[in-house]
Design a protein around this motif. Structure first.
Motif, mmCIF file in Angstrom:
data_model
loop_
_atom_site.group_PDB
_atom_site.id
_atom_site.type_symbol
_atom_site.label_atom_id
_atom_site.label_comp_id
_atom_site.label_asym_id
_atom_site.label_seq_id
_atom_site.Cartn_x
_atom_site.Cartn_y
_atom_site.Cartn_z
ATOM 1 N N LEU A 1 0.824 -1.212 0.000
ATOM 2 C CA LEU A 1 0.000 0.000 0.000
ATOM 3 C C LEU A 1 0.858 1.262 0.000
ATOM 4 O O LEU A 1 0.515 2.262 -0.643
ATOM 5 C CB LEU A 1 -0.941 0.000 1.206
ATOM 6 N N ILE A 2 1.981 1.216 0.707
ATOM 7 C CA ILE A 2 2.901 2.362 0.721
ATOM 8 C C ILE A 2 3.454 2.608 -0.685
ATOM 9 O O ILE A 2 3.491 3.749 -1.160
ATOM 10 C CB ILE A 2 4.042 2.143 1.738
ATOM 11 N N GLN B 173 1.783 12.311 1.694
ATOM 12 C CA GLN B 173 2.819 11.933 2.653
ATOM 13 C C GLN B 173 2.240 11.483 3.985
ATOM 14 O O GLN B 173 2.781 10.584 4.632
ATOM 15 C CB GLN B 173 3.786 13.094 2.883
ATOM 16 N N ARG B 174 1.147 12.093 4.383
ATOM 17 C CA ARG B 174 0.543 11.746 5.676
ATOM 18 C C ARG B 174 0.108 10.276 5.693
ATOM 19 O O ARG B 174 0.375 9.552 6.633
ATOM 20 C CB ARG B 174 -0.645 12.664 5.970
ATOM 21 N N SER B 175 -0.558 9.819 4.639
ATOM 22 C CA SER B 175 -0.995 8.418 4.620
ATOM 23 C C SER B 175 0.201 7.462 4.532
ATOM 24 O O SER B 175 0.158 6.360 5.095
ATOM 25 C CB SER B 175 -1.989 8.159 3.504
ATOM 26 N N VAL B 176 1.273 7.883 3.860
ATOM 27 C CA VAL B 176 2.476 7.049 3.811
ATOM 28 C C VAL B 176 3.060 6.895 5.218
ATOM 29 O O VAL B 176 3.412 5.781 5.642
ATOM 30 C CB VAL B 176 3.525 7.637 2.843
ATOM 31 N N LEU C 287 0.801 4.640 7.382
ATOM 32 C CA LEU C 287 1.008 3.226 7.038
ATOM 33 C C LEU C 287 2.353 2.720 7.558
ATOM 34 O O LEU C 287 2.453 1.605 8.068
ATOM 35 C CB LEU C 287 0.927 3.040 5.519
ATOM 36 N N LEU C 288 3.366 3.572 7.431
ATOM 37 C CA LEU C 288 4.691 3.190 7.920
ATOM 38 C C LEU C 288 4.702 3.013 9.435
ATOM 39 O O LEU C 288 5.335 2.092 9.961
ATOM 40 C CB LEU C 288 5.712 4.251 7.496
ATOM 41 N N ALA C 289 3.983 3.876 10.137
ATOM 42 C CA ALA C 289 3.917 3.779 11.598
ATOM 43 C C ALA C 289 3.094 2.579 12.052
ATOM 44 O O ALA C 289 3.249 2.102 13.180
ATOM 45 C CB ALA C 289 3.319 5.057 12.174
ATOM 46 N N LEU C 290 2.256 2.062 11.181
ATOM 47 C CA LEU C 290 1.413 0.915 11.516
ATOM 48 C C LEU C 290 2.212 -0.384 11.618
ATOM 49 O O LEU C 290 1.872 -1.280 12.410
ATOM 50 C CB LEU C 290 0.315 0.793 10.453
ATOM 51 N N ILE C 291 3.286 -0.498 10.859
ATOM 52 C CA ILE C 291 4.056 -1.750 10.788
ATOM 53 C C ILE C 291 4.600 -2.190 12.145
ATOM 54 O O ILE C 291 4.454 -3.366 12.514
ATOM 55 C CB ILE C 291 5.167 -1.633 9.714
ATOM 56 N N PRO C 292 5.248 -1.338 12.946
ATOM 57 C CA PRO C 292 5.739 -1.807 14.254
ATOM 58 C C PRO C 292 4.615 -2.295 15.173
ATOM 59 O O PRO C 292 4.808 -3.255 15.932
ATOM 60 C CB PRO C 292 6.432 -0.585 14.855
#
Length: 176
Positions: free
Chosen positions: A39-40, A51-54, A57-62
């Protein structure tokens, strides 16, 4: 053989089953970060990426990995508790069996053989019940969930995953 080993679980089958279900959930969560990365990439390669949604999504992984790790710790804990309870039950049943044996049986055997059966041989079951069974589940379900994910994202890649065709795949060259 698997059926025989699981029949030894006796009254602890529900704990073992619950542990297996938790392992399946953890296997499903193990695949989710790859979908999030997909999705990223989709978001990055549009004309005007958000950029906000990227970053979201990136912060969701951890958090996904943390949840998966917590579920795995719980699953292994439950499987170990159940395994040692099963081993205790087996040792009690072996003790009852030894109590019913004729005394001549003990004259023919030395105490080392009986100790080996009661301790070491029964302890070998712990590896299967607490370790190998959960690992077998992971070995089966992670590729299965990955194949489902690939089919959902792109059926051509999903078919490549399920039916390997090597580097001569026409999809790789835009021919398929």
């Amino acid at each position: 053989m698997l059926k025989d080993l699981l029949s030894l679980a006796g009254r602890k089958k529900t704990k073992m089953l619950f542990s297996c279900i938790l392992h399946v959930i953890a296997c499903a969560l193990a695949v989710v970060p790859f979908f999030v990365i997909y999705l990223i990439f989709l978001e990055i390669f549009v004309k005007s990426p958000d950029q906000r949604s990227v970053w979201v999504l990136l912060a969701l992984i951890p958090f996904i990995y943390f949840g998966m790790s917590a579920i795995l710790v719980s699953a292994y804990n439950i499987s170990h508790v159940a395994a040692y309870e099963i081993l205790a039950d087996i040792r009690i049943e072996l003790g009852k069996k030894l109590f019913r044996l004729p005394l001549g049986y003990f004259n023919e055997r030395n105490t080392g053989e009986l100790k080996t059966v009661m301790n070491e041989n029964v302890e070998l079951l712990e590896f299967f019940l607490a370790h190998h069974l959960p690992e077998m589940i992971s070995t089966i379900f992670v590729p299965l969930f990955m194949a489902i994910l690939l089919f959902l994202v792109d059926w051509k890649n999903g078919s490549d995953f399920c039916v390997p065709r090597g580097s001569c795949n026409p999809h790789n060259y835009g021919l398929g």
